[in-house]
Motif scaffolding. Structure first.
Motif, PDB file in Angstrom:
ATOM      1  N   ALA A 160     -12.840  -0.067   4.444  1.00  0.00           N
ATOM      2  CA  ALA A 160     -11.783   0.868   4.070  1.00  0.00           C
ATOM      3  C   ALA A 160     -10.573   0.158   3.460  1.00  0.00           C
ATOM      4  O   ALA A 160      -9.924   0.678   2.559  1.00  0.00           O
ATOM      5  CB  ALA A 160     -11.337   1.670   5.298  1.00  0.00           C
ATOM      6  N   LEU A 161     -10.265  -1.027   3.961  1.00  0.00           N
ATOM      7  CA  LEU A 161      -9.088  -1.745   3.465  1.00  0.00           C
ATOM      8  C   LEU A 161      -9.414  -2.493   2.170  1.00  0.00           C
ATOM      9  O   LEU A 161     -10.545  -2.471   1.703  1.00  0.00           O
ATOM     10  CB  LEU A 161      -8.585  -2.727   4.529  1.00  0.00           C
ATOM     11  N   GLY A 205      -4.792   5.749   9.942  1.00  0.00           N
ATOM     12  CA  GLY A 205      -4.570   5.927  11.378  1.00  0.00           C
ATOM     13  C   GLY A 205      -4.384   4.638  12.144  1.00  0.00           C
ATOM     14  O   GLY A 205      -4.194   4.644  13.352  1.00  0.00           O
ATOM     15  N   MET A 206      -4.427   3.535  11.430  1.00  0.00           N
ATOM     16  CA  MET A 206      -4.446   2.240  12.098  1.00  0.00           C
ATOM     17  C   MET A 206      -3.076   1.746  12.546  1.00  0.00           C
ATOM     18  O   MET A 206      -2.975   1.032  13.531  1.00  0.00           O
ATOM     19  CB  MET A 206      -5.044   1.237  11.128  1.00  0.00           C
ATOM     20  N   CYS A 207      -2.023   2.069  11.812  1.00  0.00           N
ATOM     21  CA  CYS A 207      -0.746   1.390  12.093  1.00  0.00           C
ATOM     22  C   CYS A 207       0.276   2.254  12.816  1.00  0.00           C
ATOM     23  O   CYS A 207       1.079   1.735  13.568  1.00  0.00           O
ATOM     24  CB  CYS A 207      -0.158   0.808  10.818  1.00  0.00           C
ATOM     25  N   GLY A 249      -9.270   1.643  15.502  1.00  0.00           N
ATOM     26  CA  GLY A 249      -8.081   1.597  14.658  1.00  0.00           C
ATOM     27  C   GLY A 249      -6.918   2.491  14.990  1.00  0.00           C
ATOM     28  O   GLY A 249      -6.093   2.740  14.125  1.00  0.00           O
ATOM     29  N   LEU A 250      -6.820   3.011  16.174  1.00  0.00           N
ATOM     30  CA  LEU A 250      -5.728   3.953  16.444  1.00  0.00           C
ATOM     31  C   LEU A 250      -4.811   3.392  17.534  1.00  0.00           C
ATOM     32  O   LEU A 250      -5.205   3.325  18.687  1.00  0.00           O
ATOM     33  CB  LEU A 250      -6.353   5.269  16.912  1.00  0.00           C
ATOM     34  N   PRO A 251      -3.591   3.002  17.179  1.00  0.00           N
ATOM     35  CA  PRO A 251      -2.747   2.376  18.200  1.00  0.00           C
ATOM     36  C   PRO A 251      -2.266   3.393  19.235  1.00  0.00           C
ATOM     37  O   PRO A 251      -1.987   4.539  18.906  1.00  0.00           O
ATOM     38  CB  PRO A 251      -1.564   1.841  17.392  1.00  0.00           C
ATOM     39  N   ARG A 286       0.879  -1.176   0.000  1.00  0.00           N
ATOM     40  CA  ARG A 286       0.000   0.000   0.000  1.00  0.00           C
ATOM     41  C   ARG A 286       0.915   1.225   0.000  1.00  0.00           C
ATOM     42  O   ARG A 286       1.710   1.398   0.912  1.00  0.00           O
ATOM     43  CB  ARG A 286      -0.895  -0.011   1.246  1.00  0.00           C
ATOM     44  N   ASN A 319      -0.418  -3.162  15.782  1.00  0.00           N
ATOM     45  CA  ASN A 319      -1.255  -3.018  14.584  1.00  0.00           C
ATOM     46  C   ASN A 319      -0.401  -3.011  13.318  1.00  0.00           C
ATOM     47  O   ASN A 319      -0.725  -3.664  12.340  1.00  0.00           O
ATOM     48  CB  ASN A 319      -2.022  -1.690  14.637  1.00  0.00           C
ATOM     49  N   GLU A 320       0.706  -2.242  13.361  1.00  0.00           N
ATOM     50  CA  GLU A 320       1.562  -2.193  12.180  1.00  0.00           C
ATOM     51  C   GLU A 320       2.210  -3.549  11.922  1.00  0.00           C
ATOM     52  O   GLU A 320       2.195  -4.060  10.795  1.00  0.00           O
ATOM     53  CB  GLU A 320       2.660  -1.118  12.342  1.00  0.00           C
ATOM     54  N   SER A 346       3.860  -0.254  16.393  1.00  0.00           N
ATOM     55  CA  SER A 346       2.664  -0.737  17.074  1.00  0.00           C
ATOM     56  C   SER A 346       2.404  -2.182  16.667  1.00  0.00           C
ATOM     57  O   SER A 346       2.846  -2.634  15.607  1.00  0.00           O
ATOM     58  CB  SER A 346       1.462   0.117  16.674  1.00  0.00           C
ATOM     59  N   ASN A 395     -10.960   4.867  16.139  1.00  0.00           N
ATOM     60  CA  ASN A 395     -10.531   5.653  14.985  1.00  0.00           C
ATOM     61  C   ASN A 395     -11.480   6.837  14.794  1.00  0.00           C
ATOM     62  O   ASN A 395     -12.669   6.650  14.593  1.00  0.00           O
ATOM     63  CB  ASN A 395     -10.541   4.762  13.747  1.00  0.00           C
ATOM     64  N   PRO A 396     -10.960   8.061  14.869  1.00  0.00           N
ATOM     65  CA  PRO A 396     -11.834   9.235  14.809  1.00  0.00           C
ATOM     66  C   PRO A 396     -12.365   9.539  13.414  1.00  0.00           C
ATOM     67  O   PRO A 396     -13.220  10.399  13.236  1.00  0.00           O
ATOM     68  CB  PRO A 396     -10.920  10.371  15.276  1.00  0.00           C
ATOM     69  N   LEU A 397     -11.857   8.825  12.418  1.00  0.00           N
ATOM     70  CA  LEU A 397     -12.160   9.141  11.025  1.00  0.00           C
ATOM     71  C   LEU A 397     -13.663   9.210  10.731  1.00  0.00           C
ATOM     72  O   LEU A 397     -14.150  10.188  10.178  1.00  0.00           O
ATOM     73  CB  LEU A 397     -11.496   8.070  10.165  1.00  0.00           C
ATOM     74  N   TYR A 400      -6.602  -8.453   9.466  1.00  0.00           N
ATOM     75  CA  TYR A 400      -5.348  -7.727   9.668  1.00  0.00           C
ATOM     76  C   TYR A 400      -4.749  -7.991  11.044  1.00  0.00           C
ATOM     77  O   TYR A 400      -3.548  -7.864  11.241  1.00  0.00           O
ATOM     78  CB  TYR A 400      -5.518  -6.220   9.417  1.00  0.00           C
ATOM     79  N   THR A 429      -0.436  -6.138  10.861  1.00  0.00           N
ATOM     80  CA  THR A 429      -0.995  -5.823   9.540  1.00  0.00           C
ATOM     81  C   THR A 429       0.006  -6.167   8.444  1.00  0.00           C
ATOM     82  O   THR A 429      -0.350  -6.751   7.419  1.00  0.00           O
ATOM     83  CB  THR A 429      -1.376  -4.328   9.450  1.00  0.00           C
TER      84      THR A 429
END
Lengths: 260, 488
Positions: B198-199, A219-221, B264-266, A44, B283-284, B281, B423-425, B208, B287
């Protein structure tokens, strides 16, 4: 799947793609970016939107082939597809009539700068653009930039076109000759760092647009974190634009080398 | 409640009464709980294959006999989606595996997922009557997985009955457990459901986040295909609030919206050196490995590897990360947790598996600083030793720093797994939507309805970081109440 409508080579490694993405074309604003995947097993990759055509339902991307994924994207031909394009992402640029705005772009940074200087011009600003590159062939989008600029200064490292010298020389020339109310800078991190140092000296508010390493872009990673004013921010959702005087560029430059 | 009456009448069916008489309660209680067959630790750290192999048909038939088919089954009250547990188990006991799976699907959109990742020991199994007799509970989770897997692998799966189309369109934001569960229930009620993701992959955290060695992607895809068969549509690469707005959804004719966009916000700890290279994170990390295929040939996404890897945290995500690190070649994989093992929120099974795989536990330690080398890559983590003090708001004893007790540990990769924020999005993009200080969407806890009447929400965007099954429970509850509202 997003179809590639047309392709233009700006130079050997820099390509402009017009891509079908009707929803993004409609909702994007200057400063927004998209995340792109070239193929099913692709990375990505964040790319700033250089232009959009709502009628035709397309967005324009300018890509420099530097890594595995950007090379794959640049190798795609009209009629072929990007596997994924998602966006628009990030915060749109804050546009207002500041007075005189200097927009300085380095290399492919001129592509994301174009929609911003266009919007700044339309908002009533006097726009002075400074375009910089290593050599003449790497100066891109000059005609488009001229269309929305009151003045354009070209800088090349080797003097093959415009004035010889780095971007800061051109910016300082403008600052010395007229009142500048705002500076926008987009380009390599090292270039933005020196623009920021220069404008700090003259106390001119300066925005930069950062191109950090990202995975999801939503904002996820947290891969894109950067220190701004001593606080950790995410480029993808807090940016990509920040106060250039507050950005820790040395950390950004170090983080961009994560995978080197 | 209709469900209870239904459960009672099912329990009174002739075959079930017969079955109960086959063995006495004492005989049933005397059977030992089944053991889950697992891949050996030395083999499994070399690959991503699922550790738990699933119980065999023979094992399932015996384990099902352990269930006493209680007249007032407490296990059901421990299940956030209210699965009729005795009915599915007794169907296994009589050899009708298909009917067992049908029973599961009546209330759970994702039984093969739940059978794998639910913390049954804290839910259904914690309420099992066997505890009162001093025995281990019935292995409800293993049996759930067995029935769901049996149906999938034997091709007997049938889509649940769907009510005739009612012509109403419903939008779901996010394709994780809450969104999928909601989508399944609404499709059953006859709505035209579109899930926006979104993904570039459907499944949210199931894809993920949770590694394949715990939940293979093929299992998630099979459940998603089941929803497709029920008429649910999926749109990937579409961010509600960005690509399409809440108002766009209205003009597209959607009459109800369920937001399940996840947490979704680490979170990071904001300690010196945390932005060094090699610190990321969970998450990273997850993922890159799970969703993006990092480390597999032919996949472009890179991931940093380390010899000495530290994971900060004590939850399931920390366990998933530390076990992933072992599989990515870490010689030393250390779990750093500021409390003691007793307070760890991770599932017992994950802790057990992690230990078997050679993960080192450094409990009662907390990082306070990271130091890097000349290239900006982390090389040392500075840990503060802790001791347990008084219980805090969570009821767990809070960690207190021991003055002057600081040690340095060599590391070249650090995965921060100290929780996530919503996730504030999406919340920020809907004007007038009430959001808490923590950025969660405020809902009526019973109906899951937000401050905007046609917008419901559930899962981590409401809870701020919970489990797959609680998210699914929210999805079910939101579906029931939105359905009620739309009928008025």
């Amino acid at each position: 799947m997003n179809k590639i409508i047309s392709k233009e080579h700006f130079s050997e490694k820099v390509v402009k793609l017009v891509v079908e993405a009707p929803l993004i074309a409609k909702s994007r604003r200057a400063g927004h970016f998209v995340i792109v995947r070239a193929c099913e097993h692709g990375e990505r990759i964040p790319l700033t939107i250089a232009d959009a055509d709502v009628e035709r339902g397309t967005i324009t991307l300018v890509i420099q082939a530097v890594g595995v994924s950007t090379k794959k994207i640049c190798a795609l031909e009209p009629g072929e597809y990007l596997t994924d394009v998602v966006g628009p992402l990030g915060q749109a640029t804050h546009i207002e009539n500041y007075g005189t705005v200097v927009c300085c772009g380095g290399g492919v940074g001129v592509a994301p700068l174009l929609p911003i200087l266009t919007a700044m011009k339309k908002a009533g600003n006097r726009v002075v653009s400074v375009l910089a590159a290593r050599t003449k062939d790497l100066i891109i989008l000059e005609d488009e930039v001229r269309k929305y600029s009151d003045d354009v200064i070209i800088m090349t490292d080797d003097g093959s076109y415009g004035n010889k010298g780095v971007v800061t020389v051109g910016v300082e020339e403008v600052i010395k000759r007229e009142r500048v109310d705002k500076v926008i800078t987009i380009g390599p991190a090292i270039m933005m760092k020196f623009v920021a140092l220069l404008t700090k000296k003259y106390e001119i508010p300066t925005e930069c647009s950062l191109n950090a390493i990202m995975v999801d872009g939503t904002g996820m990673c947290g891969a894109c974190r950067v220190t701004v004013g001593g606080v950790t921010k995410f480029v993808c959702i807090d940016g990509p634009e920040f106060d250039a005087h507050e950005v820790d560029f040395d950390q950004l430059i170090m983080r961009l080398k994560s995978f080197n | 409640m209709a469900n209870e009456n239904n459960a009672t009448s099912l329990r009174n069916e002739a075959w079930r009464e017969e079955l109960r008489k086959k063995l006495t309660a004492k005989e049933r209680a005397a059977i030992a709980r089944v053991k889950m067959p697992e891949l050996s630790p030395s083999y499994r750290i070399t690959c991503n294959e699922e550790v738990n192999q699933g119980i065999t048909e023979e094992m399932a038939l015996v384990e099902a006999q352990r269930c006493l088919d209680c007249p007032n089954p407490q296990c059901v009250t421990g299940c956030p989606v209210g699965i009729n547990i005795p009915t599915f188990i007794k169907n296994i006991e009589r050899g009708n595996f298909h009917q067992a799976a049908v029973t599961l699907k009546q209330t759970s959109a994702l039984p093969s997922v739940c059978g794998r990742v639910c913390p049954q020991e804290k839910q259904c199994e914690s309420k099992c009557i066997h505890h009162k007799m001093g025995h281990e509970p019935v292995a409800i989770g293993y049996l759930e997985r067995f029935a769901a897997d049996y149906e999938r692998t034997h091709g007997t799966a049938t889509a649940p009955e769907v009510a005739p189309a009612n012509g109403k369109k419903i939008a779901v934001v996010g394709s994780g457990p809450a969104g999928l569960s909601f989508a399944g229930d609404m499709a059953k009620n006859g709505y035209e459901v579109t899930v926006f993701e979104a993904l570039h992959e459907i499944g949210g955290v199931l894809k993920y986040g949770i590694p394949e060695f715990r939940l293979p992607n093929s299992i998630v895809d099979a459940e998603i295909d089941g929803l497709r068969a029920m008429g649910v549509k999926f749109e990937k690469d579409c961010i509600i609030g960005k690509t399409l707005t809440y108002d766009d959804l209205h003009s597209m004719g959607f009459s109800g919206i369920f937001v399940a966009s996840g947490a979704g916000l680490p979170r990071f700890m904001n300690i010196p050196g945390e932005n060094l290279n090699g610190i990321m994170s969970s998450n990273e990390y997850l993922t890159r490995v799970n969703l993006m295929g990092a480390g597999r040939p032919e996949w472009d996404t890179p991931v940093l590897r380390g010899k000495n890897v530290a994971i900060i945290g004590g939850g399931n995500t920390a366990m998933d990360s530390v076990r992933t690190a072992r599989r990515m070649g870490a010689e030393r994989a250390i779990l750093v947790y500021r409390r003691s093992e007793e307070e760890m929120p991770a599932r017992l099974e994950e802790v057990k598996h992690a230990k078997e795989e050679g993960v080192e536990f450094m409990t009662l330690h907390n990082p306070i600083e990271y130091l890097g080398d000349e290239n900006g890559r982390v090389k040392t983590m500075r840990l503060q030793k802790m001791e347990l003090g008084e219980p805090d708001a969570s009821g767990r004893r809070s960690p207190v720093a021991i003055d002057g007790a600081v040690i340095d540990v060599d590391v070249d990769l650090v995965i921060v797994s100290v929780g996530v924020s919503p996730n504030p999005l999406v919340p920020k993009s809907v004007s007038g939507l009430e959001v808490s200080r923590r950025n969660t969407i405020v809902v009526n806890e019973e109906t899951m309805q937000s401050s905007i009447s046609d917008l419901y929400a559930g899962g981590d965007i409401v809870r701020g970081g919970a489990t797959v099954i609680l998210a699914m429970g929210d999805g079910r509850s939101a579906a029931a109440h939105m359905h009620e509202m739309l009928q008025q």
